[in-house]
Design a protein around this motif. Structure first.
Motif, mmCIF file in Angstrom:
data_model
loop_
_atom_site.group_PDB
_atom_site.id
_atom_site.type_symbol
_atom_site.label_atom_id
_atom_site.label_comp_id
_atom_site.label_asym_id
_atom_site.label_seq_id
_atom_site.Cartn_x
_atom_site.Cartn_y
_atom_site.Cartn_z
ATOM 1 N N GLN A 46 0.835 -1.198 0.000
ATOM 2 C CA GLN A 46 0.000 0.000 0.000
ATOM 3 C C GLN A 46 0.870 1.248 0.000
ATOM 4 N N LYS B 13 1.317 5.145 1.429
ATOM 5 C CA LYS B 13 0.895 5.990 2.548
ATOM 6 C C LYS B 13 0.031 7.144 2.051
ATOM 7 N N ASP B 14 0.402 7.747 0.902
ATOM 8 C CA ASP B 14 -0.362 8.860 0.330
ATOM 9 C C ASP B 14 -0.957 8.411 -1.000
ATOM 10 N N THR C 172 5.958 9.823 -0.906
ATOM 11 C CA THR C 172 5.185 8.864 -0.131
ATOM 12 C C THR C 172 6.000 7.596 0.056
ATOM 13 N N THR C 173 5.485 6.694 0.860
ATOM 14 C CA THR C 173 6.157 5.414 1.055
ATOM 15 C C THR C 173 5.232 4.284 0.621
ATOM 16 N N THR D 62 4.589 0.337 1.409
ATOM 17 C CA THR D 62 4.906 -0.585 2.497
ATOM 18 C C THR D 62 4.178 -1.910 2.334
ATOM 19 N N LYS E 143 9.766 -1.512 2.846
ATOM 20 C CA LYS E 143 9.437 -0.106 2.631
ATOM 21 C C LYS E 143 10.279 0.482 1.509
ATOM 22 N N THR F 268 10.660 4.378 -0.504
ATOM 23 C CA THR F 268 10.260 5.790 -0.581
ATOM 24 C C THR F 268 10.154 6.169 -2.051
#
Length: 146
Positions: free
Chosen positions: A84, A86-87, A116-117, A119, A140, A142
């Motif tokens: 997914q 994060k943003d 965003t990341t 993950t 993770k 970036t």
């Protein structure tokens, strides 16, 4: 046999064709319309288990494909969660899922500028009669969209 009048017609006609060819060569070329430079084609970046901790730079319109591979050993299956962002306004997930063998995959589309990341987490599923360690391994990356 050529008559005198046909000789007189042939010479100016030949000279006229030659002059027309010279005029056609000397005429300026037709104006070409000005075209704006094209944007580079969108790219697709593929990330795997080994890319954990990496940073990637994208352009709006690019895609990121995440392919995480599960593992099975000694009655334990190490499975990945579906990746997914994060943003989701920066990187929108267009498809995602998990496989029975523990792998997970997703495709993200770079929508707008931002950082965003991405993950996911790997955990253990034991076979009956087996016990898993309670370790969860994070993954993770970036991503910066310019």
């Amino acid at each position: 046999m050529k008559t005198e009048s046909s000789k007189r017609l042939a010479l100016p006609l030949a000279w006229g064709l030659g002059a027309a060819a010279l005029v056609a060569v000397a005429a300026p070329a037709a104006a070409q319309p000005h075209l704006a430079p094209a944007r580079a084609a969108a790219k697709r970046v593929v990330l795997t288990n080994a890319d954990d901790g990496r940073s990637v730079v994208l352009a709006a319109g690019d895609d990121v494909e995440v392919r995480l591979t599960g593992a099975r050993s000694q009655g334990l299956t190490h499975t990945w969660s579906v990746p997914q962002a994060k943003d989701a306004d920066t990187l929108r997930r267009t498809v995602g899922g998990a496989s029975p063998g523990g792998g997970a995959q997703a495709v993200f589309h770079a929508e707008k500028q931002g950082v965003t990341t991405l993950t996911a987490a790997r955990s253990c599923r034991p076979d009956p009669g087996r016990v898993c360690p309670t370790v969860v391994v994070p993954w993770k990356v970036t991503a910066e969209v310019k």
